[in-house]
Write a protein that holds these residues in place. Structure first.
Motif, PDB file in Angstrom:
ATOM      1  N   SER A 186       0.911  -1.355   0.101  1.00  0.00           N
ATOM      2  CA  SER A 186      -0.103  -0.119   0.028  1.00  0.00           C
ATOM      3  C   SER A 186       0.918   1.392  -0.013  1.00  0.00           C
ATOM      4  N   SER A 187       0.224   2.427  -0.503  1.00  0.00           N
ATOM      5  CA  SER A 187       0.978   3.818  -0.530  1.00  0.00           C
ATOM      6  C   SER A 187       1.176   3.958   0.803  1.00  0.00           C
ATOM      7  N   TYR A 188       0.443   3.589   1.902  1.00  0.00           N
ATOM      8  CA  TYR A 188       0.375   4.060   3.380  1.00  0.00           C
ATOM      9  C   TYR A 188       1.877   3.508   3.772  1.00  0.00           C
ATOM     10  N   GLN A 189       1.959   2.313   3.868  1.00  0.00           N
ATOM     11  CA  GLN A 189       3.193   1.590   4.042  1.00  0.00           C
ATOM     12  C   GLN A 189       4.511   2.311   3.313  1.00  0.00           C
TER      13      GLN A 189
ATOM     14  N   ARG B  68       5.368   5.601   5.012  1.00  0.00           N
ATOM     15  CA  ARG B  68       5.976   5.063   6.447  1.00  0.00           C
ATOM     16  C   ARG B  68       7.237   4.845   6.284  1.00  0.00           C
TER      17      ARG B  68
ATOM     18  N   GLN C 219       1.673  10.327   2.667  1.00  0.00           N
ATOM     19  CA  GLN C 219       0.735   9.399   1.705  1.00  0.00           C
ATOM     20  C   GLN C 219       0.519  10.214   0.375  1.00  0.00           C
TER      21      GLN C 219
END
Length: 230
Positions: free
Chosen positions: A204-207, A210, A216
């Protein structure tokens, strides 16, 4: 012009708008006369018609030929040249616009991925190689190459080994001869490589955001910029 069946021609379709005449240098002399008359009188005659039709539109003409040389050889009309040459815009060849090459590569890769239902991506080495190539065929050569690579490459990541021999050899340089690339291009190459590696490892773009310690929204925006699917 229009057909005998009454089909509306290009000048009529462009009425009140813009008509782009590509490769104007390839126009035969007999058609140059007709074009000049249409531009001067702002009217055309349909094929098989008896009444002139008033048309008014803006004209943009493009060519890669030297029209002044053609005029000297009697291949292009001087009066048509001056009628068209109101605001000349000189577009440098692609080899003189190195910063545009990666942008165009990404654009065409995305176009042909969508056309053929592929998910091909370019390895960083391909960007570096093609930036150094001379591109005698300009943007059309680049477009054709991107389509060829999408269709013929076996793996989803296109590497320098997938390039035609003439392009790979034409861009080969010794370390002493290798030119410095613009800083912006170097930054973009690094960003692209980091994002590609990150999306290979994380779903994911979230990971990814991070891990790279950025927002994000920044990851999503840059992934779209570089044509990275996730």
């Amino acid at each position: 012009g229009a057909s005998k069946t009454g089909k509306v021609g290009l000048f009529e379709l462009a009425r009140g708008g813009i008509l782009f005449l590509d490769e104007i240098g390839e126009l035969p002399l007999n058609l140059q006369v007709k074009l000049l008359r249409a531009l001067q009188d702002k009217e055309i005659m349909r094929v098989g018609g008896v009444e002139p039709i008033k048309v008014e539109c803006r004209i943009i003409a493009g060519t890669n030929r030297n029209l002044m040389e053609m005029i000297d050889k009697g291949q292009f009309r001087l009066d048509l040249y001056y009628r068209l040459n109101v605001i000349p815009i000189m577009v440098p060849p692609l080899r003189e616009r190195q910063e545009d090459i990666p942008v165009l590569m990404n654009y065409f890769i995305n176009v042909f991925n969508e056309k053929y239902g592929m998910k091909k991506r370019l390895d960083n080495s391909v960007y570096n190689c093609l930036v150094e190539y001379s591109w005698p065929g300009n943007v059309r050569e680049l477009e054709n190459l991107m389509e060829r690579l999408v269709v013929t490459s076996i793996n989803n990541i296109i590497t320098i080994k997938d390039l035609p021999a003439n392009i790979e050899n034409g861009s080969a340089q010794t370390e002493e001869d290798k030119r410095l690339i613009p800083l912006r291009q170097a930054v973009e190459n690094t960003e692209r490589e980091l994002l590609e590696n990150a999306f290979t490892r994380y779903r994911s773009s979230y990971q990814v955001a991070r891990v790279l310690e950025v927002n994000q929204s920044t990851v999503v925006r840059k992934a779209q910029k570089y044509g990275i699917k996730h």
